[in-house]
Structure formats: structure tokens, C-alpha cells
Design an enzyme around this catalytic site. Structure first.
Site, PDB file in Angstrom:
ATOM      1  N   TYR A 125      11.872  -5.160   7.708  1.00 14.46           N
ATOM      2  CA  TYR A 125      12.018  -5.129   9.167  1.00 14.46           C
ATOM      3  C   TYR A 125      13.476  -5.273   9.602  1.00 14.46           C
ATOM      4  CZ  TYR A 125       6.974  -5.424   9.572  1.00 14.46           C
ATOM      5  OH  TYR A 125       5.638  -5.161   9.493  1.00 14.46           O
ATOM      6  N   LYS A 172       5.056  -9.866  -4.337  1.00 16.52           N
ATOM      7  CA  LYS A 172       4.856  -8.769  -5.293  1.00 16.52           C
ATOM      8  C   LYS A 172       6.017  -8.840  -6.303  1.00 16.52           C
ATOM      9  CE  LYS A 172       2.516  -4.981  -6.370  1.00 16.52           C
ATOM     10  NZ  LYS A 172       1.074  -4.879  -6.633  1.00 16.52           N
ATOM     11  N   ASP A 205      -1.705  -7.864  -3.442  1.00 15.65           N
ATOM     12  CA  ASP A 205      -2.917  -7.028  -3.498  1.00 15.65           C
ATOM     13  C   ASP A 205      -4.128  -7.867  -3.915  1.00 15.65           C
ATOM     14  OD1 ASP A 205      -1.276  -7.166  -5.706  1.00 15.65           O
ATOM     15  OD2 ASP A 205      -1.732  -5.186  -6.479  1.00 15.65           O
ATOM     16  N   ASP A 229       2.785  -9.546   8.161  1.00 16.31           N
ATOM     17  CA  ASP A 229       2.289  -8.722   9.260  1.00 16.31           C
ATOM     18  C   ASP A 229       0.903  -8.166   8.900  1.00 16.31           C
ATOM     19  OD1 ASP A 229       2.166  -7.271  11.556  1.00 16.31           O
ATOM     20  OD2 ASP A 229       3.816  -5.919  11.101  1.00 16.31           O
TER      21      ASP A 229
END
Ligand code: NAI
Length: 339
Positions: A125, A172, A205, A229
Site C-alpha cells: 500500500y 508468507k 493461506d 485488509d
């Protein structure tokens, strides 16, 4: 009692409808707030040629508090998201989004009580995108030690203050070994200072799968900006949807409270929007202002309307319009106050 001035940004789409509803309820509850209304987004662009006029930032900096409706951001074109700009300009580094199962609100799960703590100022972002050569675009993911340490500290301090048992860092780092690796390393360093809180981590995930299988097992989730988000919308879906979940963007001196949902152009201007999420964001703001008694009054009224009177908007399976729901909440507050 002197009134506290709070900046009000009604926003786009359903924003003006839900903001008006939240203001009515907070005023009825005796919040003693002087609202300083400003426009940002599409309306400001049309009126002033600038979607984020300087007086908006000045007002929020001066008042240190704002209640904000959603602001539309065009997909793939147009001005940079005003939401992202506000968070970056005001250094609102922590985004707090509690998703809790509520009595009287049907959802697939019960007993969900998850608090999403999302880093709010960097990651993808940062908006650093450019075309390297035609057909090749580079978008930079910025992760810093400073921002990662301070969001981790925010999450652990929140957990300690609210007697939460566990903080799970979501990442991740198996793929983004440097960026997410740095985030995870910072979280672990901070976690070591809070031995009474259980700390673990999950790959994002896998986290999503776990959340939709057994959401009641999770407590505080700590995430970078993009994962936060996405996962916070997922968490909203676990407890009744976007019409329900409140949020706060918190910095050192300034805080801006807003619902998780967007401007919902599909239902804008139809008196269909659920104002509950922004009303509950207002409740978060009242606690932040240490007006606990007023906050409790609003909560009691919401419970009375939703659970006892069974008045709900259409997204929650009811039939009430935005105005009817708001009228009922105001009436419940007036009854409570006069009791
Ligand atoms: P959205 O949250 O506006 O809508 C998603 C779905 O949820 C729609 O079907 C909508 O009708 C429903 N919904 C959302 N809020 C609701 C409410 N209070 N009551 C009843 N139903 C509700 O998400 P979408 O469509 O992805 O985004 C629309 C615009 O909002 C975009 O321009 C986006 O950039 C902006 N946005 C702004 C945010 C903010 O200002 N903080 C946050 C998220 C999106």
C-alpha cells in the site's frame, strides 16, 4: 460539560446515510460531541479539484479524532485511495478490527471473537508502482523494522490490556523470506517481552483455511497491511458480514474510526445500508475518548433493538431501512436514559 470536537467525514456512496445514522445515535446517547463536517473523495474533487483538501487533514490533526464514512476508490485508475492517504499522512499505524459473534445476528458460526490488528502504513500500500518497460510493472512491497516493531507492540499491548490469551502473526515468510521474514522476526522479538501471552504464527493461506474451518479458536491476529485488509473482510464474513464490523485507525496522537465496509454503490441512496458497523465504530471511539458510560448506553440500545425487538436491516435478514433501524436505536436510548 464542554463538548469535544470531532471531525466528521461522511464519505461516498452509503457513507452519508450511515454517518448521519451514527451521529444521531451518538448525540442521543449524550456523547457531547461537536461535529466538524468535511468532505473528501469524489465530492471534494468536484468541489475543490482536490479529493483530499488540506483542511481535512488540518481538522483531524487539530481535533485528534474523526469518524469517517467509506470513500470510493476507482479500480485501476483515478486518484490514490483517500483512505490509504489519510492513514499514511496522519501516521495512523494501527488498524484495529474486532469481529465478534453477536447475539441476534445470524451467521454460520458461533463464539467467534477475533481481533485483527493490521499494519496500516506500508507494505504494497506504499503505492510505489511503475512501468519498467511496456507490459512489465513493478510494485514495491515495503516492510520496515520500525513499522513492524511498533505494530507488534501495539498488538501485544492491546492483548495485555484486554486480557487476550494469544497473538498469532500471519505472514508468507516461506516465500517472501526477506520482507515477511523481517516482519516475523520483529513480531517474535516483541513477543518475547510478553511471556504471559501465547504467541504463534501461521502462513496466510493456511490461516484463511483455519479461519473458515474453526474460527472460534483464534484470538488476536497480527498482520501486514495487505493480508490484514483481506483477512479482516473474511473475519467480518464469519460474524454476519460487512454491515456489522467496526474499526479504528489509531496513531500516537490521532485516531480515525470507520467501519470495515466500503461505499457499497449497489445500495447507495436507497435507505438500505446497515448503519450498525459505523455505530459500533462510534462506540469504539467513545471508549477511546474514555466515555465508557455513553458507549455502554449505545451498546445496550443496539442489543435491545437487535435481540429483543428483532429489528434488523436487510443484509441481516430483517426488513428495516437504515432510517427505521436508526429510529429504533434512538428510541431505545431515550427509553434507557429516562428509566
Ligand atoms: P463494499 O464493502 O462497499 O461492498 C461489498 C458488499 O457488501 C456489497 O454488496 C455491499 O452492498 C455490501 N455492504 C457493504 N457495507 C454494507 C452495509 N453497511 N450494509 C449493507 N450492505 C453492505 O466493498 P466494494 O464493493 O469492494 O467497494 C466499494 C467501494 O468502497 C470501492 O470504491 C472501494 O475502494 C471502497 N472502499 C472503501 C473503504 C473505506 O473507505 N474504508 C473500505 C473498503 C472499500
Amino acid at each position: 460539560m464542554s463538548k469535544t470536537t470531532v471531525t466528521l467525514l461522511p464519505g461516498d456512496g452509503i457513507g452519508p446515510e450511515v454517518s448521519q445514522a451514527a451521529v444521531r445515535v451518538l448525540d442521543a446517547a449524550g456523547a457531547e460531541i461537536e461535529w466538524e463536517r468535511h468532505i473528501a473523495g469524489a465530492e471534494a474533487l468536484e468541489k475543490y479539484g482536490n479529493p483530499l483538501p488540506p483542511e481535512v487533514l488540518e481538522s483531524i490533526r487539530r481535533n485528534c479524532l474523526a469518524l469517517k464514512g467509506p470513500i470510493t476508490t476507482q479500480v485501476g485508475k483515478g486518484f490514490k485511495s483517500i483512505n490509504v492517504q489519510l492513514r499514511q499522512e496522519l501516521d495512523l499505524y494501527a488498524n484495529l478490527r474486532p469481529s465478534r459473534s453477536l447475539p441476534g445476528i445470524a451467521s454460520r458460526f458461533e463464539g467467534v471473537d477475533i481481533v485483527v490488528v493490521r499494519e496500516n502504513t506500508e507494505d504494497l500500500y506504499a503505492g510505489l508502482e511503475h512501468t519498467v518497460v511496456p507490459g512489465v510493472v513493478e510494485s514495491l512491497k515495503i516492510i520496515t523494522e520500525k513499522a513492524s516493531l511498533r505494530i507488534a507492540r501495539f498488538a501485544y499491548e492491546y492483548a495485555r490490556r484486554h486480557h487476550r490469551k494469544r497473538v498469532t502473526a500471519v505472514h508468507k515468510a516461506n516465500i517472501m523470506k526477506l520482507s515477511d521474514g523481517l516482519f516475523l522476526d520483529c513480531v517474535r522479538r516483541v513477543a518475547a517481552e510478553y511471556p504471559e501471552i501465547q504467541s504463534d504464527d501461521k502462513i496466510v493461506d493456511n490461516m484463511c483455511m483455519q479461519l473458515v474451518m474453526r474460527p472460534e479458536e483464534w484470538d488476536v491476529l497480527l498482520l501486514e497491511n495487505l493480508y490484514g485488509d483481506i483477512v479482516s473482510d473474511l473475519c467480518a464474513g464469519l460474524v454476519g458480514g460487512l454491515g456489522v464490523v467496526p474499526g479504528g485507525n489509531i496513531g500516537l496522537d490521532v485516531a480515525v474510526f470507520e467501519a470495515v465496509h466500503g461505499s457499497a454503490p449497489d445500495i447507495a441512496g436507497k435507505d438500505l445500508a446497515n448503519p450498525l458497523a459505523l455505530m459500533r465504530s462510534g462506540v469504539m471511539m467513545l471508549y477511546h475518548m474514555q466515555k465508557d458510560e455513553v458507549a455502554e448506553r449505545v451498546r445496550r440500545a443496539l442489543r435491545d433493538v437487535i435481540v429483543r425487538q428483532k429489528i434488523r436491516t436487510r443484509d441481516l435478514g430483517g426488513e428495516a431501512s437504515t432510517t427505521e433501524f436508526t429510529d429504533a436505536v434512538v428510541k431505545a436510548i431515550e427509553k434507557d436514559t429516562s428509566a
